[in-house]
Design a protein around this motif. Structure first.
Motif, mmCIF file in Angstrom:
data_model
loop_
_atom_site.group_PDB
_atom_site.id
_atom_site.type_symbol
_atom_site.label_atom_id
_atom_site.label_comp_id
_atom_site.label_asym_id
_atom_site.label_seq_id
_atom_site.Cartn_x
_atom_site.Cartn_y
_atom_site.Cartn_z
ATOM 1 N N ASP A 55 -5.179 10.007 -0.301
ATOM 2 C CA ASP A 55 -4.870 10.835 0.864
ATOM 3 C C ASP A 55 -3.378 11.085 1.076
ATOM 4 O OD1 ASP A 55 -7.613 10.994 1.428
ATOM 5 O OD2 ASP A 55 -7.547 9.114 2.553
ATOM 6 N N GLY A 56 -2.695 11.513 0.031
ATOM 7 C CA GLY A 56 -1.288 11.868 0.146
ATOM 8 C C GLY A 56 -0.330 10.695 0.078
ATOM 9 N N HIS A 57 -0.847 9.514 -0.195
ATOM 10 C CA HIS A 57 -0.005 8.321 -0.317
ATOM 11 C C HIS A 57 -0.266 7.638 -1.652
ATOM 12 C CE1 HIS A 57 -0.034 8.977 4.034
ATOM 13 N NE2 HIS A 57 1.190 8.461 3.975
ATOM 14 N N PHE A 58 0.759 6.982 -2.158
ATOM 15 C CA PHE A 58 0.610 6.184 -3.371
ATOM 16 C C PHE A 58 1.074 4.764 -3.070
ATOM 17 C CE2 PHE A 58 4.820 8.098 -3.638
ATOM 18 C CZ PHE A 58 5.635 7.007 -3.884
ATOM 19 N N SER A 59 0.563 3.826 -3.849
ATOM 20 C CA SER A 59 0.995 2.439 -3.721
ATOM 21 C C SER A 59 0.710 1.731 -5.027
ATOM 22 C CB SER A 59 0.252 1.740 -2.575
ATOM 23 O OG SER A 59 -1.137 1.707 -2.833
ATOM 24 N N GLY A 60 1.348 0.591 -5.210
ATOM 25 C CA GLY A 60 1.105 -0.160 -6.431
ATOM 26 C C GLY A 60 2.029 -1.349 -6.556
ATOM 27 N N THR A 61 2.048 -1.891 -7.755
ATOM 28 C CA THR A 61 2.964 -2.975 -8.092
ATOM 29 C C THR A 61 3.914 -2.450 -9.153
ATOM 30 O OG1 THR A 61 1.499 -3.839 -9.806
ATOM 31 C CG2 THR A 61 1.257 -4.773 -7.611
ATOM 32 N N SER A 62 5.175 -2.854 -9.038
ATOM 33 C CA SER A 62 6.170 -2.342 -9.985
ATOM 34 C C SER A 62 6.719 -3.440 -10.883
ATOM 35 C CB SER A 62 7.304 -1.640 -9.223
ATOM 36 O OG SER A 62 7.841 -2.485 -8.221
ATOM 37 N N GLY A 63 5.943 -4.455 -11.099
ATOM 38 C CA GLY A 63 6.351 -5.531 -11.988
ATOM 39 C C GLY A 63 6.592 -6.815 -11.230
ATOM 40 N N CYS A 64 7.249 -6.710 -10.097
ATOM 41 C CA CYS A 64 7.548 -7.858 -9.250
ATOM 42 C C CYS A 64 7.204 -7.534 -7.799
ATOM 43 C CB CYS A 64 9.024 -8.211 -9.383
ATOM 44 S SG CYS A 64 9.582 -9.562 -8.337
ATOM 45 N N ASN A 65 7.548 -6.354 -7.371
ATOM 46 C CA ASN A 65 7.382 -5.940 -5.980
ATOM 47 C C ASN A 65 6.227 -4.970 -5.787
ATOM 48 O OD1 ASN A 65 9.751 -7.088 -4.373
ATOM 49 N ND2 ASN A 65 10.746 -6.315 -6.221
ATOM 50 N N GLN A 66 5.782 -4.876 -4.549
ATOM 51 C CA GLN A 66 4.811 -3.873 -4.131
ATOM 52 C C GLN A 66 5.614 -2.650 -3.665
ATOM 53 O OE1 GLN A 66 1.373 -4.554 -4.156
ATOM 54 N NE2 GLN A 66 2.026 -6.425 -5.168
ATOM 55 N N TYR A 67 5.079 -1.463 -3.862
ATOM 56 C CA TYR A 67 5.785 -0.260 -3.445
ATOM 57 C C TYR A 67 4.783 0.759 -2.916
ATOM 58 C CZ TYR A 67 4.115 2.103 -7.601
ATOM 59 O OH TYR A 67 3.306 2.669 -8.543
ATOM 60 N N GLY A 68 5.307 1.780 -2.269
ATOM 61 C CA GLY A 68 4.447 2.844 -1.767
ATOM 62 C C GLY A 68 5.271 3.989 -1.225
ATOM 63 N N GLY A 69 4.576 5.052 -0.899
ATOM 64 C CA GLY A 69 5.233 6.227 -0.341
ATOM 65 C C GLY A 69 4.243 7.371 -0.249
ATOM 66 N N SER A 70 4.762 8.533 0.008
ATOM 67 C CA SER A 70 3.903 9.712 0.100
ATOM 68 C C SER A 70 4.160 10.612 -1.107
ATOM 69 C CB SER A 70 4.176 10.469 1.404
ATOM 70 O OG SER A 70 5.518 10.915 1.442
ATOM 71 N N TYR A 71 3.169 11.434 -1.416
ATOM 72 C CA TYR A 71 3.306 12.376 -2.519
ATOM 73 C C TYR A 71 2.597 13.670 -2.154
ATOM 74 C CZ TYR A 71 -1.567 11.880 -4.017
ATOM 75 O OH TYR A 71 -2.932 11.923 -4.069
ATOM 76 N N ARG A 72 2.930 14.705 -2.922
ATOM 77 C CA ARG A 72 2.264 15.986 -2.755
ATOM 78 C C ARG A 72 2.067 16.617 -4.120
ATOM 79 N NH1 ARG A 72 4.427 20.583 1.190
ATOM 80 N NH2 ARG A 72 5.880 18.909 1.493
ATOM 81 N N THR A 73 0.913 17.223 -4.300
ATOM 82 C CA THR A 73 0.658 17.986 -5.517
ATOM 83 C C THR A 73 0.279 19.406 -5.109
ATOM 84 O OG1 THR A 73 -1.685 17.371 -5.572
ATOM 85 C CG2 THR A 73 -0.156 15.988 -6.832
ATOM 86 N N ARG A 74 0.580 20.312 -5.979
ATOM 87 C CA ARG A 74 0.162 21.709 -5.830
ATOM 88 C C ARG A 74 0.020 22.248 -7.233
ATOM 89 N NH1 ARG A 74 2.542 26.161 -1.751
ATOM 90 N NH2 ARG A 74 0.792 27.574 -1.970
ATOM 91 N N GLY A 75 -1.229 22.508 -7.606
ATOM 92 C CA GLY A 75 -1.466 22.848 -9.006
ATOM 93 C C GLY A 75 -1.110 21.644 -9.849
ATOM 94 N N ASP A 76 -0.205 21.837 -10.800
ATOM 95 C CA ASP A 76 0.221 20.697 -11.626
ATOM 96 C C ASP A 76 1.595 20.158 -11.224
ATOM 97 O OD1 ASP A 76 1.794 22.761 -12.536
ATOM 98 O OD2 ASP A 76 1.355 22.446 -14.659
#
Length: 162
Positions: A55-76
């Motif tokens: 739903d317009g947000h991303f999150s994950g692990t980056s090796g040591c830390n947790q991260y997240g934020g918002s994203y947008r796509t339109r087409g490719d």
């Protein structure tokens, strides 16, 4: 009636079974991925970087830390919000912090993406592939046959007990 409901359930489940491979042009929403290549190189041995989109947000692990934020796509096209939020743990494993920083920079530099089956590639403004992810099969592989004939009861909706 029970037989009809079982048949409808089986048809729905069978339809969902084919959803574990992404096709070109599909949305990232609801998918989870594991990074396999960063700026043309494999990850440091023993490290793991992941990303999930919802739903317009991303999150994950980056090796040591947790991260997240918002994203947008339109087409490719792909873009992140103004910043990527991250926890601030320091990792002692050699190179992990540098790899995290390189990953975050690449993610914010991504301006396009391509999906091909179980592979997600993110490209920079010059069209160069900077991130390559593999679909996280653990997030999509469910033994759907084990659900046939089972009975379910709703206990909560939106974290509210019934």
């Amino acid at each position: 009636m029970k037989r009809i409901l079982s048949l409808v359930f089986l048809i729905i489940i069978t339809g969902l079974a084919g959803c574990s491979v992404f096709q070109p042009g599909e949305s990232l929403n609801g998918s989870s991925w594991t990074l396999i290549q960063l700026n043309g190189h494999t990850l440091l041995s023993g490290s793991h970087i992941s990303i999930s989109f919802s739903d317009g947000h991303f999150s994950g692990t980056s090796g040591c830390n947790q991260y997240g934020g918002s994203y947008r796509t339109r087409g490719d096209t792909f873009s992140t919000g103004k910043s990527v939020e991250s926890t601030a743990m320091a990792c002692l494993d050699e190179g992990i912090m540098d790899q995290e920083q390189e990953y975050t920079q690449a993610l914010t530099a991504a301006s396009a993406y391509t999906l091909d089956g179980n592979r997600l590639e993110m490209l920079n403004a010059d069209g160069e592939v900077i991130l390559v992810f593999a679909l996280d099969q653990a997030a999509v592989d469910v033994d759907l046959t084990s659900l046939a004939g089972s009975e379910w009861r709703v206990r909560t909706v939106d974290n509210e007990g019934l």
